[in-house]
Write an enzyme that holds these catalytic residues in place. Structure first.
Site, PDB file in Angstrom:
ATOM      1  N   SER A   8      -4.390   1.574  -6.392  1.00  0.00           N
ATOM      2  CA  SER A   8      -3.218   2.154  -5.374  1.00  0.00           C
ATOM      3  C   SER A   8      -3.535   1.376  -4.250  1.00  0.00           C
ATOM      4  O   SER A   8      -4.654   0.856  -3.523  1.00  0.00           O
ATOM      5  CB  SER A   8      -3.399   3.694  -5.062  1.00  0.00           C
ATOM      6  OG  SER A   8      -4.343   3.891  -4.821  1.00  0.00           O
ATOM      7  N   THR A   9      -2.368   1.123  -3.336  1.00  0.00           N
ATOM      8  CA  THR A   9      -2.215   0.663  -2.047  1.00  0.00           C
ATOM      9  C   THR A   9      -3.389   1.592  -1.049  1.00  0.00           C
ATOM     10  O   THR A   9      -4.134   1.071  -0.310  1.00  0.00           O
ATOM     11  CB  THR A   9      -1.151   0.464  -1.481  1.00  0.00           C
ATOM     12  OG1 THR A   9      -0.425  -0.697  -2.238  1.00  0.00           O
ATOM     13  CG2 THR A   9      -0.981  -0.219  -0.006  1.00  0.00           C
ATOM     14  N   ALA A  10      -3.182   2.909  -1.240  1.00  0.00           N
ATOM     15  CA  ALA A  10      -3.866   3.654  -0.218  1.00  0.00           C
ATOM     16  C   ALA A  10      -5.186   3.573  -0.392  1.00  0.00           C
ATOM     17  O   ALA A  10      -6.095   3.477   0.528  1.00  0.00           O
ATOM     18  CB  ALA A  10      -3.236   5.285  -0.884  1.00  0.00           C
ATOM     19  N   GLU A  62      -5.776  -5.990  -5.650  1.00  0.00           N
ATOM     20  CA  GLU A  62      -4.731  -6.024  -6.312  1.00  0.00           C
ATOM     21  C   GLU A  62      -4.133  -4.548  -6.405  1.00  0.00           C
ATOM     22  O   GLU A  62      -4.428  -3.783  -7.087  1.00  0.00           O
ATOM     23  CB  GLU A  62      -4.910  -6.595  -8.122  1.00  0.00           C
ATOM     24  CG  GLU A  62      -5.707  -7.839  -7.974  1.00  0.00           C
ATOM     25  CD  GLU A  62      -4.737  -9.017  -7.761  1.00  0.00           C
ATOM     26  OE1 GLU A  62      -3.426  -8.706  -7.441  1.00  0.00           O
ATOM     27  OE2 GLU A  62      -5.302 -10.093  -7.708  1.00  0.00           O
ATOM     28  N   CYS A  89       1.454  -2.461 -12.836  1.00  0.00           N
ATOM     29  CA  CYS A  89       1.723  -2.767 -11.431  1.00  0.00           C
ATOM     30  C   CYS A  89       2.982  -3.635 -11.219  1.00  0.00           C
ATOM     31  O   CYS A  89       3.904  -3.294 -10.116  1.00  0.00           O
ATOM     32  CB  CYS A  89       0.369  -3.427 -10.972  1.00  0.00           C
ATOM     33  SG  CYS A  89       0.186  -4.853 -12.050  1.00  0.00           S
TER      34      CYS A  89
END
Ligand code: NAD
Length: 482
Positions: free
Chosen positions: A233-235, A254, A288
């Site tokens: 995840s981006t977080a 990624e 994704c």
């Protein structure tokens, strides 16, 4: 193949152990891994201690000089042995993957393993040559590539077999050694791959440790790890950037996406319904680069929504081991609960639901109905957030300029699919989409020798292709006076 089965096979009946320095090791404690179709305990996985993580990094550091000193051909030969042993036990891996991840065994789990395996020897054939910048009678300038050392690989739970190999093979062929940490939701395929690695690769070259998120943090902070390659995840990606900063690590991220699918005004909308459906709902939306916002021109929006919902209603959601299921449960209760919240938000705001919508929060397995939300507002959560599950909004637009602005109006930039009869116009739209991967009139088939990565908050650096391979190395400019 029978010889390989006995000499380099994983024992699918044996307890799961860590792979450290070429040996399968027990841990003092274990954690439960659940079957997403029932939430019953499937197996116990070892919970590596911080000392065991240090042992794994130390083993990888010790193994590095000899591994890096091998020729590309020698490293390739080792990796091909790994491929052959994985191929020999393909059926066992497909079953285990379906059981731990939830994806249907006969379609999506076998797709994942059959995609990943042939890619191993292809990638092992890759080479990074010496680039000659200048070569005169008196002077020569070369750019050579040097491996980084120990690569820490951290992976998520949506493609837990494929990601083990996508992360490790490029690192290994370029001369690095690896410590891999899978997701605590799906550690089992990685650990069985570890049993094979123990038999085919030199000790310490590839280590596998399982445990919670904190183990990932410790790997990221470790001073003897030269690079972190992360998918998730981006977080978490932001946390990894922060914790890798202390030791100025090379980092590949990624991350998440909120990919648009754009059906241009001249799109042959009827014929693309199945392709757009699978580009959104493959792996139950847990990928994704899934289409997470479908934009349809207002001239056919209503007809498209109806045809899409009709097609979607025919796809059976069920236990991945049931051969009639084409979509499985979502992988874990954390993700299921996030989706319950997303569904409640859709209902509370009174958005129109074209299909599905009724999620049972007490469902024993993590089953979520295929859900289509008809034309929610652009600022709704279902449009702005990545649900990572089988729910998609279909949004009407007026003109091409508007839809390009909407497609780009997000902090993400992972992928996009564009559908239109006039290919030149569709390609012109593709040019204006700020994303790492754009498909024109096809679903998300990614050639594995091409770079893969995200723009904006969807990632940093790329994997695969020459550029991805080079990201596992330092560039070294050598200037020679003749
Ligand atoms: P996640 O970020 O929660 O976890 C991924 C991995 O990171 C796990 O192994 C986890 O244990 C580990 N981790 C968690 N906290 C950590 C920390 N502080 N330091 C180091 N490691 C830590 O992601 P997830 O829920 O497993 O996966 C879903 C997300 O992954 C989605 O957002 C999806 O879009 C993204 N994803 C991206 C790609 C891509 O290629 N861009 C591919 C697949 C999934």
């Amino acid at each position: 193949m029978d010889t390989l089965r006995t000499s380099a096979a994983a024992d699918f009946d044996a307890p799961y152990g860590l792979l450290i320095d070429g040996k399968i090791i027990e841990s003092n404690s274990t954690f439960d891994v659940f079957n997403p179709a029932s939430n019953e305990v499937l197996a116990q996985a070892p919970d590596a201690s911080p000392e065991q993580l240090n042992d794994a990094v130390a083993a990888a550091k010790r193994a590095f000089p000899a591994w890096a000193a091998l020729s590309w051909e020698e490293r390739e030969a080792f990796i091909v042995k790994l491929y052959e042993a994985l191929e020999a036990q393909k059926e066992e891996f497909i079953t285990l993957l379906s059981l731990e991840q939830g994806k249907p065994r006969h379609s999506q789990a076998d797709f994942e393993v059959n995609l990943a395996n042939p890619w191993i020897p292809k990638t092992a054939k890759s080479r990074l040559g010496v680039e000659v910048i200048e070569d005169t009678d008196v002077h020569r300038v070369e750019v050579r590539r040097a491996p980084l050392g120990v690569v820490g690989a951290i992976i998520p739970w949506n493609y837990p077999y494929l990601h083990v190999l996508w992360k490790s093979v490029p690192a290994l062929i370029t001369g690095n050694t690896v410590v891999l940490k899978p997701s605590p939701y799906t550690p089992l395929c990685a650990l069985k791959i570890g049993e094979i690695v123990a038999k085919v690769l030199p000790a310490g070259v590839f280590n596998i440790v399982t445990g919670g998120n904190d183990l990932g943090r410790l790997l990221t902070e470790h001073p003897d790890v030269g690079m972190i390659t992360f998918t998730g995840s981006t977080a978490t990606g932001k946390r990894i950037m922060a914790s890798g900063a202390g030791t100025v690590k090379r980092i590949t991220l990624e991350l998440g996406g909120n990919d648009p699918a754009i059906l241009l005004p001249d799109a042959d909308w009827k014929s693309v319904v199945p392709s757009v459906f699978w580009s959104a709902f493959g792996n139950s939306g847990q990928w994704c680069i899934a289409a997470k916002r479908i934009y349809t021109h207002k001239s056919f929006h209503d007809d498209f929504v109806k045809a899409f919902a009709d097609y979607a209603s025919q796809q059976k959601v069920g236990d991945g081991m049931d051969p009639t299921s084409v979509l499985g449960p979502v992988n874990n209760r954390m993700q299921f609960n996030k989706l319950v919240e997303m569904f409640e938000d859709v209902k509370a705001n009174g958005y129109k639901i074209a299909l599905g919508g009724d999620i049972d929060p007490n469902s024993k397995g993590n089953f979520v109905p295929v859900t289509v939300v008809d034309n929610p507002p652009e600022d709704s959560r279902i449009v702005t957030e990545e649900p990572f599950g089988p729910i998609v909004p279909i949004i009407a637009y007026d003109n091409v300029e508007e839809v390009i602005a909407k497609a780009n109006g997000t902090p993400f930039g992972l992928g996009a699919t564009i559908w239109g009869r006039d290919r030149a116009q569709a390609e012109a739209v593709a040019d204006r989409i700020d994303a790492g991967n754009v498909w024109v009139n096809e679903g998300q088939n990614h050639p594995i020798n091409a770079p893969f990565g995200g723009h904006k908050q969807s990632g940093l650096s790329v994997e695969h292709g020459g550029e991805g391979l080079a990201s596992h190395t330092n560039s070294k400019t050598v200037m020679i006076h003749k």
